[in-house]
Scaffold this motif. Structure first.
Motif, PDB file in Angstrom:
ATOM      1  N   ARG A 174      22.285  99.386  17.945  1.00 57.23           N
ATOM      2  CA  ARG A 174      21.558 100.994  18.069  1.00 57.23           C
ATOM      3  C   ARG A 174      20.623 100.762  16.795  1.00 57.23           C
ATOM      4  O   ARG A 174      19.655 101.164  16.628  1.00 57.23           O
ATOM      5  CB  ARG A 174      22.638 102.086  17.865  1.00 57.23           C
ATOM      6  N   ASN A 198      24.340  92.080  32.534  1.00 57.65           N
ATOM      7  CA  ASN A 198      24.833  93.398  32.029  1.00 57.65           C
ATOM      8  C   ASN A 198      23.716  94.087  31.578  1.00 57.65           C
ATOM      9  O   ASN A 198      22.753  93.992  30.635  1.00 57.65           O
ATOM     10  CB  ASN A 198      25.520  92.872  30.736  1.00 57.65           C
ATOM     11  N   LEU A 199      24.000  95.400  31.762  1.00 60.65           N
ATOM     12  CA  LEU A 199      23.003  96.552  31.613  1.00 60.65           C
ATOM     13  C   LEU A 199      23.122  97.436  30.583  1.00 60.65           C
ATOM     14  O   LEU A 199      22.407  98.452  30.152  1.00 60.65           O
ATOM     15  CB  LEU A 199      22.764  97.184  32.943  1.00 60.65           C
ATOM     16  N   LYS A 200      24.389  97.132  29.852  1.00 62.01           N
ATOM     17  CA  LYS A 200      24.687  98.118  28.696  1.00 62.01           C
ATOM     18  C   LYS A 200      23.837  98.385  27.783  1.00 62.01           C
ATOM     19  O   LYS A 200      23.406  99.481  27.090  1.00 62.01           O
ATOM     20  CB  LYS A 200      26.083  97.645  28.139  1.00 62.01           C
ATOM     21  N   LYS A 201      23.111  97.199  27.206  1.00 66.54           N
ATOM     22  CA  LYS A 201      22.069  97.323  26.075  1.00 66.54           C
ATOM     23  C   LYS A 201      20.827  97.957  26.625  1.00 66.54           C
ATOM     24  O   LYS A 201      20.315  98.732  25.689  1.00 66.54           O
ATOM     25  CB  LYS A 201      21.735  95.765  25.510  1.00 66.54           C
ATOM     26  N   GLU A 203      20.940 100.240  28.894  1.00 60.95           N
ATOM     27  CA  GLU A 203      21.102 101.690  28.925  1.00 60.95           C
ATOM     28  C   GLU A 203      20.996 102.456  27.565  1.00 60.95           C
ATOM     29  O   GLU A 203      20.681 103.391  27.468  1.00 60.95           O
ATOM     30  CB  GLU A 203      22.375 101.956  29.589  1.00 60.95           C
ATOM     31  N   MET A 204      21.632 101.535  26.715  1.00 57.66           N
ATOM     32  CA  MET A 204      21.438 102.003  25.194  1.00 57.66           C
ATOM     33  C   MET A 204      20.018 102.526  24.738  1.00 57.66           C
ATOM     34  O   MET A 204      19.880 103.165  24.065  1.00 57.66           O
ATOM     35  CB  MET A 204      22.267 101.145  24.353  1.00 57.66           C
ATOM     36  N   MET A 236      20.182 105.075  35.569  1.00 58.08           N
ATOM     37  CA  MET A 236      20.240 104.982  34.232  1.00 58.08           C
ATOM     38  C   MET A 236      18.943 105.208  33.487  1.00 58.08           C
ATOM     39  O   MET A 236      18.968 105.665  32.124  1.00 58.08           O
ATOM     40  CB  MET A 236      20.974 103.669  33.917  1.00 58.08           C
TER      41      MET A 236
END
Length: 381
Positions: A174, A198-201, A203-204, A236
């Motif tokens: 972040r 992986n989509l977490k980053k 999405e962040m 998202m």
């Protein structure tokens, strides 16, 4: 003459060049044969028909897309894009990577090194680029350098310049996102195939960066997995999905060959199934009403239309006044040759008509006259 007969010499030339590039390994590669080519062309036409895309689409059908292009991609089609390779090192080892990616090196673009951020910003200003991408390697391996170049660009060119960054996202925090946003980053593109999808980053990044794009190679084995992620991306807040065609290189050949791909001869060797996978995904997304903008960036588009854009952009800096620039960005020189008396007489007519001296040029031997095509009507026998 049949068009295929006319193209045969060029085809044979490309095949020979591909064989030379891959040497002994060329005979082991699964090159496309005529039956597979005919089958693939029918399959390709079916996907395009399902998409409602014809060969009259932008860039002569080489860049099919659903929905709007991302700001950076739109700038690319307009010829206003500069790509800066901020470093040459990556922390991932994707099987399809075309080069070694082992050396940090200096920031480069078009073979020009820019050790100072201010010098690159001046270069962008001088050539009138409207968009800049920061690529690598992995730009976050040299995050301070990356941020300093973005800041220099923003200071030099203001808010009108669109700046985007490519990353595999594995190192992203972040804190990085906030620093890049404050430096002036407009768009961030994630290669999620390098991070096991992986989509977490990504999405962040959605709430922090104005435009978030997923940009990945179209990998045939991952078609079903990616199809399942399309509605997830949409929900998202991902703005765009860009799919690229896999390309074979001498570096990645040892990893691509065992996968059973069909290889296409051309100016560079590409993977047939990669294109068909991209078009199939787009056709399915269109018919299911997914609503996520998807762009297929084919190698033909990148090789031809980005080259055209580069030539058009550079031509005004090197062409002479009596030369013209073609639709494809080539500098065209028109000249008349003959005996000195005849040729000097033609030059005299141009002078008498008041044609700007820069629009024509008579050689010292007076046996050749260069002139701009717009003045060709003044030439007489």
């Amino acid at each position: 003459m049949d068009i295929n007969d006319a193209l045969l010499p060029r085809r044979n030339q490309l095949i020979a060049a591909n064989a030379a590039e891959y040497g002994d390994r060329a005979g082991e590669l699964n090159w496309v044969d005529e039956p597979r080519a005919v089958e693939a062309e029918s399959e390709r036409a079916l996907y395009l028909a399902r998409l409602g895309i014809s060969r009259s689409a932008p860039c002569r059908g080489t860049k099919p897309h659903l929905g709007p292009l991302s700001p950076g991609c739109r700038i690319c089609t307009e010829g206003g894009w500069s790509c800066l390779f901020i470093n040459g090192k990556c922390n991932c080892r994707c099987f399809y990577c075309p080069t070694t990616q082992d050396e940090v090196g200096e920031p480069t673009t078009n073979g020009i090194t820019f050790a100072r951020a201010e010098d690159y910003a001046d270069y962008v200003k001088h050539f009138g680029f409207t968009g800049v991408s920061i690529s690598g390697g992995e730009p976050l391996l040299t995050v301070n350098r990356t941020r300093s170049y973005i800041e220099a660009l923003r200071r030099r060119l203001g808010d009108e310049l669109h700046i985007w960054l490519y990353t595999n996202g594995t190192l992203l925090t972040r804190h990085h996102l906030l620093a890049l946003r404050d430096a002036g980053l407009n768009e961030i593109r994630f290669n999620i195939s390098a991070a096991n999808y992986n989509l977490k980053k990504a999405e962040m990044a959605v709430d922090l960066i104005r435009c978030v794009t997923i940009e990945i190679p179209s990998i045939p084995e991952d078609r079903d997995r990616l199809a399942g992620l399309l509605p997830v991306m949409r929900d998202m807040g991902i703005d765009h999905l860009n799919l690229h065609q896999l390309r074979l290189t001498p570096y990645n050949c040892v990893r691509l060959q065992p996968r059973g791909y069909t290889f296409l001869h051309g100016e560079k060797v590409t993977v047939l199934e990669s294109e068909l996978t991209a078009l199939a995904l787009m056709a399915d997304a269109h018919e299911k009403g997914i609503g996520l903008p998807i762009n297929y960036c084919s190698f033909v588009y990148k090789n031809r239309y980005q080259g055209v854009a580069t030539r058009r952009r550079n031509a005004p800096f090197i062409q002479k006044k009596y030369e013209s620039v073609t639709e494809n960005g080539f500098i065209r020189t028109l000249s008349l040759t003959g005996d000195p008396v005849t040729i000097s007489r033609q030059a005299g007519r141009l002078a008498q008509a008041g044609v700007d001296a820069g629009q024509w040029y008579l050689t010292d031997r007076q046996d050749r006259l260069y002139l701009h095509p717009r003045h060709l009507t003044l030439v007489t026998e």
